[in-house]
Design an enzyme around this catalytic site. Structure first.
Site, PDB file in Angstrom:
ATOM      1  CB  CYS A   1      39.226 -49.069 -10.276  1.00  0.00           C
ATOM      2  SG  CYS A   1      40.818 -48.526  -9.610  1.00  0.00           S
ATOM      3  CB  THR A   2      40.396 -52.006  -5.418  1.00  0.00           C
ATOM      4  OG1 THR A   2      41.726 -51.820  -5.929  1.00  0.00           O
ATOM      5  CG2 THR A   2      39.908 -53.406  -5.754  1.00  0.00           C
ATOM      6  CG  HIS A   3      42.713 -46.742  -6.418  1.00  0.00           C
ATOM      7  ND1 HIS A   3      43.263 -47.927  -6.843  1.00  0.00           N
ATOM      8  CD2 HIS A   3      43.743 -46.011  -5.918  1.00  0.00           C
ATOM      9  CE1 HIS A   3      44.567 -47.911  -6.625  1.00  0.00           C
ATOM     10  NE2 HIS A   3      44.890 -46.773  -6.066  1.00  0.00           N
TER      11      HIS A   3
ATOM     12  CB  CYS B   1      45.186 -54.344  -8.986  1.00  0.00           C
ATOM     13  SG  CYS B   1      45.583 -53.157 -10.299  1.00  0.00           S
ATOM     14  CG  ASN B   2      39.023 -54.059 -11.070  1.00  0.00           C
ATOM     15  OD1 ASN B   2      38.054 -54.727 -11.416  1.00  0.00           O
ATOM     16  ND2 ASN B   2      39.108 -53.537  -9.861  1.00  0.00           N
ATOM     17  CB  THR B   3      44.766 -52.244 -14.238  1.00  0.00           C
ATOM     18  OG1 THR B   3      43.847 -51.150 -14.120  1.00  0.00           O
ATOM     19  CG2 THR B   3      45.589 -52.061 -15.497  1.00  0.00           C
TER      20      THR B   3
ATOM     21  CG  ASP C   1      45.585 -51.881  -5.634  1.00  0.00           C
ATOM     22  OD1 ASP C   1      45.142 -52.244  -6.736  1.00  0.00           O
ATOM     23  OD2 ASP C   1      45.448 -50.721  -5.202  1.00  0.00           O
ATOM     24  CB  SER C   2      48.525 -50.316  -8.880  1.00  0.00           C
ATOM     25  OG  SER C   2      47.304 -49.642  -8.652  1.00  0.00           O
TER      26      SER C   2
ATOM     27  CE1 TYR D   1      51.493 -51.275 -11.274  1.00  0.00           C
ATOM     28  CE2 TYR D   1      49.993 -53.148 -11.219  1.00  0.00           C
ATOM     29  CZ  TYR D   1      51.203 -52.582 -10.884  1.00  0.00           C
ATOM     30  OH  TYR D   1      52.125 -53.309 -10.171  1.00  0.00           O
ATOM     31  N   GLY D   2      46.747 -47.955 -14.655  1.00  0.00           N
ATOM     32  CA  GLY D   2      45.749 -47.791 -15.705  1.00  0.00           C
ATOM     33  C   GLY D   2      46.267 -47.337 -17.051  1.00  0.00           C
TER      34      GLY D   2
END
Length: 281
Positions: free
Chosen positions: A183-185, A73-75, A10-11, A42-43
């Site tokens: 987003c995993t956040h 990480c979706n981005t 992930d970022s 990353y977004g």
């Protein structure tokens, strides 16, 4: 049976939710997690930069011998999923498809909201996946400050609630009954998001759905860890302070993450004979 670790990327710290879900479903599996804190978030970054950063981290995990890659990480998934699946011989699991499928089966009024980083929403990946069902109407909303809040360990303040009210107002007014946390956040902000959206809106988070995909892939490919496997969980970060990552992980997840080490990423030019696990894009 294969006792090699599952590589998770992930970022930053958001992917820890995915790591936790995988560990709960597959307690015998070893995990190796890298948070690219040197380049987070990353977004707002250009897609080309996200692609380069992500592939460098994935190269590092594959070179360390993981048996599967999980892009938590979706981005990054939106930027380079196809590249990753062509580049590596190990299976690659991502977080977008599982969440989209769950949202389609969850909605009752066929109105689905999606929130994510500017990069994820701008890519249109969720809109495209959900749009294959002509009966659905999709409303997408970027929420760029959410990642900043989580990476700063700020999850339950009046400021978070005020920003959530601002970001989510269009989706609430649109009457969505299902909201994808793209987003995993964002699960770390689920309290504020749920409060703003109301009890009648179902929240879909990708962590548990992704863990189910990991399970299916391991079973179908005969890659499950053996019955006597002793799991090891290793956490790495690319930033300049392991204490910063560790302190934030403790604040968000308790003591599940005990140690973290710093790593440097970079595309490694291996001799052809030693690079059979990696193809070319």
């Amino acid at each position: 049976m294969n006792d090699a670790p599952i590589g998770i990327f992930d970022s930053g710290v958001g992917g820890l939710t995915v790591a936790r879900a995988i560990s709960a479903l597959l307690p015998r599996e070893s995990l190796r997690y890298i948070g690219d804190t040197a380049h987070s978030p990353y977004g707002p970054k250009p897609i080309a930069d996200v692609r380069r950063y992500a592939l460098e981290v994935l190269d590092t995990l594959v070179d360390e011998g993981v048996k599967m890659l999980v892009i938590a990480c979706n981005t990054a998934s939106a930027a380079m999923l196809r590249d990753a699946r062509e580049r590596y011989d190990v299976p690659v699991v991502e977080v977008i498809g599982p969440a989209a499928r769950t949202a389609m089966s969850t909605t009752r009024n066929k109105r689905i909201g999606v929130i994510g980083t500017a990069g994820t929403i701008g890519s249109g990946v969720y809109q495209d996946l959900l749009g294959v069902n002509a009966d659905l109407t999709v409303f997408a909303q970027p929420c760029p400050r959410f990642v900043e809040f989580v990476e700063a360990g700020i999850t339950d303040t009046a400021q978070v609630l005020a920003v959530a009210e601002e970001y989510l107002a269009p989706l609430r007014h649109a009457g969505v009954d299902t909201l994808v946390l793209g987003c995993t956040h964002y699960p770390f902000l689920e309290g504020a998001i749920s409060y703003v959206m109301g009890a009648d809106v179902s929240l879909v988070s990708s962590d548990t759905e992704t863990a189910k995909d990991v399970y299916r892939q391991l079973v179908s490919r005969d890659l499950l860890a053996g019955p006597d496997a002793v799991p090891h969980h290793e956490y790495e970060a690319t930033g300049d302070s392991e204490h910063e990552f560790l302190n934030l992980a403790h604040r968000l997840m308790g003591r599940e993450v005990r140690t973290v080490k710093l790593v440097q990423t970079g595309v490694i030019d291996l001799p052809k004979a030693a690079a059979s696990h990696r193809g070319e894009i």
